[in-house]
Design an enzyme around this catalytic site. Structure first.
Site, PDB file in Angstrom:
ATOM      1  N   LYS A 107      -8.964   2.226  12.138  1.00 21.54           N
ATOM      2  CA  LYS A 107      -8.770   1.189  12.463  1.00 21.54           C
ATOM      3  C   LYS A 107      -8.270   0.732  14.107  1.00 21.54           C
ATOM      4  O   LYS A 107      -8.067   1.811  14.779  1.00 21.54           O
ATOM      5  CB  LYS A 107      -7.390   1.637  11.102  1.00 21.54           C
ATOM      6  CG  LYS A 107      -6.206   0.074  11.488  1.00 21.54           C
ATOM      7  CD  LYS A 107      -5.196   0.277  11.433  1.00 21.54           C
ATOM      8  CE  LYS A 107      -5.459  -0.160   9.761  1.00 21.54           C
ATOM      9  NZ  LYS A 107      -4.106   0.272   9.429  1.00 21.54           N
ATOM     10  N   ASP A 128       6.590  -0.865   4.882  1.00 27.25           N
ATOM     11  CA  ASP A 128       5.005  -1.858   4.022  1.00 27.25           C
ATOM     12  C   ASP A 128       4.691  -1.603   3.079  1.00 27.25           C
ATOM     13  O   ASP A 128       3.224  -1.649   3.019  1.00 27.25           O
ATOM     14  CB  ASP A 128       4.258  -1.829   5.379  1.00 27.25           C
ATOM     15  CG  ASP A 128       3.570  -3.551   4.956  1.00 27.25           C
ATOM     16  OD1 ASP A 128       3.922  -4.451   5.051  1.00 27.25           O
ATOM     17  OD2 ASP A 128       2.174  -3.242   5.585  1.00 27.25           O
TER      18      ASP A 128
END
Length: 402
Positions: free
Chosen positions: A41, A134
């Site tokens: 990422k 999240d």
């Protein structure tokens, strides 16, 4: 910055793109040192260019790397070689939970094991003081063997933290990997807003109860095949979170108590610990269990079958005589003070016997110390008769004894 296949980041070689979101772009890559595939990422420029935010990110990445749980995607490291700064993570194969929900509602019997593994992951993180903030279907993957992996623990807060450590108000920039289940017709991603707890949507400090809310929203979506709180954009979605109630009829009745306990708008009334979810998950009956639960009709049918079986067992014996064991009878008889009984007469003769018809008493005794004789007495009469032997005919005659 978009990376093309073959690009090298230190020992990692990019193979293909996996997705993109507010937290950066995600790629499949090969670890050339350990000969394994990983997920890379690439961090957004706002994080990578700010030394303080990058330092905080690294500290949190170290904490997350210490989480060793089978339902949490592991963090291998932070790559800071020449080029973009990237987070190296475990590559989890399989679709996201959002992809699975896009195909329709998940039956309770399949949803419960997934929910339980998500709860296990949250519990492991909460025990280390880590809050996800999240949690949503796009951040959960389900492998082919049924193993659930929760991704991106606490990275949302890290990506949005300002220099003062306060959360930025731009809710639309929360990290999300795009998926069809999370997209509107215009392509706007609303997944994060749809799973925010009311206190989180208001910008207030949050604790692990915000994850419990998100868990409830995810579980609702699994069972209903639709989000618990929907809107055309971020503002209307957040308004639904703050003011509306989910359509409970879309959730199977057996699981509504669990979902409703997680989606209490007032955090003081919400479940306070993910461990509280455990018992509620175990208490949710599956269709198989419900089919085994006795109903009124079932009880009546069982009673009828039992009656038929009893008749069938009784029928072959209905004409057979029934033996009833005789009850013992105690009899007190006063023979008089001048009568004494002999212990035995002959090897097999008892001292005292009752006639077969139960009306007379026969005994061997003596009266006033006279020689022993054989006597008979009716039980309904005080007079006893002496049986006197005559000649050798072995006949007896009787005479009354006063």
């Amino acid at each position: 910055m978009t990376l093309t296949p073959g690009t090298r980041l230190g020992p990692y070689e990019i193979l293909s793109a996996l997705g993109a979101g507010g937290m950066g772009e995600v790629y499949r890559a090969t670890d050339t040192n350990l000969k394994r595939q990983v997920a890379i990422k690439v961090l957004p420029h706002a994080v990578a260019a700010d030394p303080e935010r990058l330092a905080r990110f690294q500290r949190e990445a170290e904490i997350l790397a210490a989480l060793n749980h089978p339902n949490i995607a592991h963090i291998h490291g932070l790559e800071k070689s020449d080029g973009p700064i990237a987070l190296v993570m475990e590559l989890v194969e399989g679709p996201t939970l959002a992809d699975r929900i896009a195909q329709g509602a998940i039956p309770v019997v399949e949803a419960l094991p997934i929910a339980k593994q998500i709860a296990e992951a949250l519990e492991a993180a909460h025990e280390q003081g880590i809050i996800h903030r999240d949690l949503k279907p796009a951040n959960i993957k389900v492998r082919d063997d049924g193993t659930v992996k929760v991704l991106d623990f606490r990275l949302a807060k890290l990506a949005q933290a300002s220099d003062s450590g306060r959360q930025a108000p731009d809710l639309s920039m929360s990290p999300t990997i795009t998926s069809p289940a999370m997209m509107t017709g215009a392509g706007m991603i609303l997944g994060t807003a749809a799973y925010m707890a009311p206190e989180q949507a208001r910008g207030k400090p949050v604790d692990k109860r915000a994850d419990i809310w998100a868990f409830g929203a995810v579980f609702y979506e699994m069972l209903a095949g639709r989000r618990a709180f929907e809107g055309e954009d971020v503002s209307t979605t957040l308004a639904a979170v703050l003011q509306s109630e989910p359509r409970w009829e879309s959730v199977p009745a057996s699981a509504r108590r669990l979902v409703a306990s997680c989606l209490e708008k007032d955090p003081r009334k919400r479940l306070r610990d993910i461990g509280d979810v455990w018992k509620l998950i175990d208490d949710v009956p599956t269709p198989a269990a419900l089919s085994l639960r006795p109903t009124r009709v079932g009880w009546m049918a069982a009673a009828a079958l039992a009656g038929v079986a009893a008749i069938a067992l009784w029928a072959p014996w209905r004409k057979a005589p029934i033996y009833v064991a005789p009850l013992p009878v105690r009899l007190d008889v006063d023979l008089g003070s001048d009568v004494s009984l002999e212990p035995l007469v002959g090897p097999t003769f008892s001292t005292l016997v009752i006639s077969p018809d139960g009306t007379r008493l026969v005994f061997v005794g003596s009266v006033s110390r006279a020689p022993s004789r054989l006597f008979v007495r009716r039980l309904d009469d005080w007079t006893m008769m002496e049986l006197v032997r005559t000649g050798k005919s072995r006949r007896f005659r009787s005479r009354a004894v006063p």
